[in-house]
Write a protein that holds these residues in place. Structure first.
Motif, PDB file in Angstrom:
ATOM      1  N   ALA A 166       0.833  -1.206   0.000  1.00 22.67           N
ATOM      2  CA  ALA A 166       0.000   0.000   0.000  1.00 22.67           C
ATOM      3  C   ALA A 166       0.865   1.253   0.000  1.00 22.67           C
ATOM      4  O   ALA A 166       0.382   2.344  -0.328  1.00 22.67           O
ATOM      5  N   SER A 167       2.139   1.111   0.353  1.00 18.99           N
ATOM      6  CA  SER A 167       3.078   2.224   0.212  1.00 18.99           C
ATOM      7  C   SER A 167       3.925   2.068  -1.047  1.00 18.99           C
ATOM      8  O   SER A 167       4.188   3.057  -1.750  1.00 18.99           O
ATOM      9  N   GLN A 168       4.353   0.838  -1.360  1.00 20.44           N
ATOM     10  CA  GLN A 168       5.182   0.641  -2.541  1.00 20.44           C
ATOM     11  C   GLN A 168       4.406   0.899  -3.837  1.00 20.44           C
ATOM     12  O   GLN A 168       4.935   1.527  -4.762  1.00 20.44           O
ATOM     13  N   GLY A 169       3.163   0.435  -3.922  1.00 18.59           N
ATOM     14  CA  GLY A 169       2.383   0.596  -5.150  1.00 18.59           C
ATOM     15  C   GLY A 169       2.206   2.053  -5.556  1.00 18.59           C
ATOM     16  O   GLY A 169       2.527   2.439  -6.691  1.00 18.59           O
ATOM     17  N   PRO A 170       1.694   2.908  -4.647  1.00 15.60           N
ATOM     18  CA  PRO A 170       1.583   4.330  -4.989  1.00 15.60           C
ATOM     19  C   PRO A 170       2.929   4.970  -5.307  1.00 15.60           C
ATOM     20  O   PRO A 170       3.017   5.833  -6.197  1.00 15.60           O
ATOM     21  N   ALA A 171       3.991   4.565  -4.585  1.00 18.55           N
ATOM     22  CA  ALA A 171       5.316   5.126  -4.865  1.00 18.55           C
ATOM     23  C   ALA A 171       5.779   4.744  -6.263  1.00 18.55           C
ATOM     24  O   ALA A 171       6.350   5.567  -6.997  1.00 18.55           O
ATOM     25  N   ALA A 172       5.538   3.488  -6.659  1.00 18.08           N
ATOM     26  CA  ALA A 172       5.910   3.054  -8.006  1.00 18.08           C
ATOM     27  C   ALA A 172       5.147   3.841  -9.059  1.00 18.08           C
ATOM     28  O   ALA A 172       5.723   4.277 -10.074  1.00 18.08           O
ATOM     29  N   GLY A 197      -1.211  -8.661  -6.362  1.00 16.39           N
ATOM     30  CA  GLY A 197      -1.649  -7.679  -5.370  1.00 16.39           C
ATOM     31  C   GLY A 197      -0.989  -6.334  -5.572  1.00 16.39           C
ATOM     32  O   GLY A 197      -1.648  -5.288  -5.553  1.00 16.39           O
ATOM     33  N   LEU A 198       0.319  -6.343  -5.790  1.00 16.07           N
ATOM     34  CA  LEU A 198       1.037  -5.090  -6.000  1.00 16.07           C
ATOM     35  C   LEU A 198       0.650  -4.451  -7.331  1.00 16.07           C
ATOM     36  O   LEU A 198       0.409  -3.235  -7.407  1.00 16.07           O
ATOM     37  N   ALA A 199       0.584  -5.251  -8.393  1.00 20.65           N
ATOM     38  CA  ALA A 199       0.235  -4.709  -9.703  1.00 20.65           C
ATOM     39  C   ALA A 199      -1.149  -4.073  -9.687  1.00 20.65           C
ATOM     40  O   ALA A 199      -1.374  -3.030 -10.325  1.00 20.65           O
ATOM     41  N   GLU A 204      -4.521   0.813  -9.939  1.00 22.91           N
ATOM     42  CA  GLU A 204      -5.478   1.745  -9.333  1.00 22.91           C
ATOM     43  C   GLU A 204      -4.877   3.136  -9.218  1.00 22.91           C
ATOM     44  O   GLU A 204      -5.550   4.142  -9.498  1.00 22.91           O
ATOM     45  N   GLU A 205      -3.627   3.203  -8.806  1.00 27.82           N
ATOM     46  CA  GLU A 205      -2.978   4.496  -8.633  1.00 27.82           C
ATOM     47  C   GLU A 205      -2.736   5.202  -9.964  1.00 27.82           C
ATOM     48  O   GLU A 205      -2.812   6.425 -10.050  1.00 27.82           O
ATOM     49  N   ASP A 266       9.595  -4.549  -9.284  1.00 28.81           N
ATOM     50  CA  ASP A 266       9.379  -4.431  -7.845  1.00 28.81           C
ATOM     51  C   ASP A 266      10.435  -5.149  -7.035  1.00 28.81           C
ATOM     52  O   ASP A 266      11.394  -5.701  -7.572  1.00 28.81           O
ATOM     53  N   ASP A 267      10.229  -5.171  -5.720  1.00 26.31           N
ATOM     54  CA  ASP A 267      11.224  -5.761  -4.828  1.00 26.31           C
ATOM     55  C   ASP A 267      11.417  -7.250  -5.049  1.00 26.31           C
ATOM     56  O   ASP A 267      12.492  -7.786  -4.797  1.00 26.31           O
ATOM     57  N   GLY A 268      10.378  -7.954  -5.520  1.00 27.65           N
ATOM     58  CA  GLY A 268      10.526  -9.367  -5.816  1.00 27.65           C
ATOM     59  C   GLY A 268      11.483  -9.634  -6.963  1.00 27.65           C
ATOM     60  O   GLY A 268      11.962 -10.758  -7.133  1.00 27.65           O
TER      61      GLY A 268
END
Length: 390
Positions: A166-172, A197-199, A204-205, A266-268
């Protein structure tokens, strides 16, 4: 409470102490043989252990090994301190697979010597294992599982030392639109608990800027259909949610197909395995987001200590693994030799770690969150910039 930021300790001296107590590693079926009971005021019992739960083999093993090394360093330094209650590490090698998690979590809760767990490392396995830990009252601190929903299940034993998606997604999404200036973004996910989940958060963002989508599968090697869809959409940037094996192969096939579209992941995928899979030339310039501190930015002597022990620089989530283990070890150092008292210790923990000030809210989320971008430059993943999270 002992200091979390430690001075470097000679590996040889640590090894002598650890040999005297039977070594520092175990297996998911062995571990300590004597119950580590006795409460927060008793004498240190024999066989005290903390678990590491994550991939040590399989396609995503690099990420798990990074974390396990951080855990091992923390344990070695703890054991080398005068009068320390000697602690071993019991490994639960999940290969990052949710289907492995039930049996391994059951093994962990059944071994009374295991007082706490670092992990699970991946979101999918966390969803399966954490309810088992919660029922048994076994505290688990993840250094890397970032699906936001994990903290929303009411598990009293769940904690994590890094920000969630929820913090990484908007930051990306912010990086893609504000730094790269992209207005048309194609988003791909690997259908995993973590990657999708992240994508979905990034989608959305991005809102109207998300102009194309596709889903691939873990273990997939042919991305020709996805590359064709990206070519047809002609986006300004591509975002991939998933892990480094698929991210690297997809990027290779994009570049070999003539697509030079900026690639963000992403981090993965924050591992040299991304570069290996893509090829150094193809990976050059790829952007990676991560709710993790650059290892070289860690406090104290962590980076130097890590390199001295393992002969390599710390990598993704090594420092977070160290911090998670240190929290458990600080509790043991204060005499919390049973699961109940160690859980209570973790719940009220508030002390500086090597990555941040470590404390948790009521859902087990960290009070301090950072997100960084990294870039593949000259064949290496290097820190790019911190991305604002609010």
């Amino acid at each position: 409470m002992r200091s979390i930021v430690k001075l470097a300790t000679p590996v040889a001296a640590a090894a002598l102490l650890l040999t005297a107590c039977g070594g520092t590693t175990g297996t998911g079926t062995e571990g300590g043989t004597e119950a580590a009971g006795g409460g927060a005021t008793g004498e240190c019992p024999d066989g005290v252990s903390i678990g590491f739960f994550g991939a040590l083999t399989g396609p995503n093993a690099n990420l798990g090994v990074n974390i396990k090394n951080g855990v091992q360093l923390a344990v070695d330094q703890h054991n080398a301190e005068d009068g320390a209650c000697q602690v071993t590490v019991t490994d639960y090698d999940s290969q990052g697979l949710p289907e492995q998690a039930t049996g391994l979590a059951t093994q962990a809760v059944g071994d009374e010597a295991v007082l706490g767990v670092v992990g699970p490392a991946f979101s999918g396995e966390s969803r399966v294992a954490d309810p088992i830990f919660d029922e048994a009252g076994l505290v688990a601190i993840t250094p890397s599982a970032t699906n936001p929903a994990l903290a929303e299940n009411g598990w009293s034993t769940f904690f994590r030392v890094l920000g969630n998606d929820a913090s990484q997604g908007p930051a990306a999404a912010t990086y893609i639109t504000d730094v790269l200036g992209a207005q048309n973004v194609f988003v791909v996910d690997d259908a995993s608990e973590y990657g999708k989940g992240l994508a979905d958060i990034v989608r959305e963002e991005l809102g109207a800027a998300n102009t194309g989508n596709d889903t691939v599968q873990s273990g997939q090697t042919d991305f020709s259909a996805t590359v064709a869809a990206i070519r047809a959409a002609n986006p300004d940037a591509v975002f991939f949610g998933g892990y480094y094996p698929e991210a690297g192969l997809m990027l290779r096939q994009m570049r070999e197909g003539g697509l030079q579209t900026p690639f963000v992941t992403d981090d993965g995928a924050k591992d040299d395995g991304l570069i290996d899979a893509a090829g150094a030339a193809n990976a050059e310039g790829a952007i990676i987001t991560c709710p993790c501190l650059p290892p070289e930015e860690a406090e104290g002597t962590f980076a130097a200590d890590y390199e001295a022990e393992f002969g390599t620089a710390p990598a993704t989530y090594s420092a977070e693994g160290y911090d998670a283990a240190t929290i458990l070890l600080d509790g043991i150092a204060e005499g919390n030799y049973d699961r109940e008292s160690l859980l209570e210790f973790v719940r009220s923990y508030d002390a500086p770690g090597v990555t941040k000030q470590l404390s948790f809210d009521e859902q087990g989320e960290p009070a301090d969150v950072v997100v960084w971008s990294y870039k593949v430059t000259d064949g290496a993943i290097v820190a790019d910039q911190e991305i604002p999270t609010s």
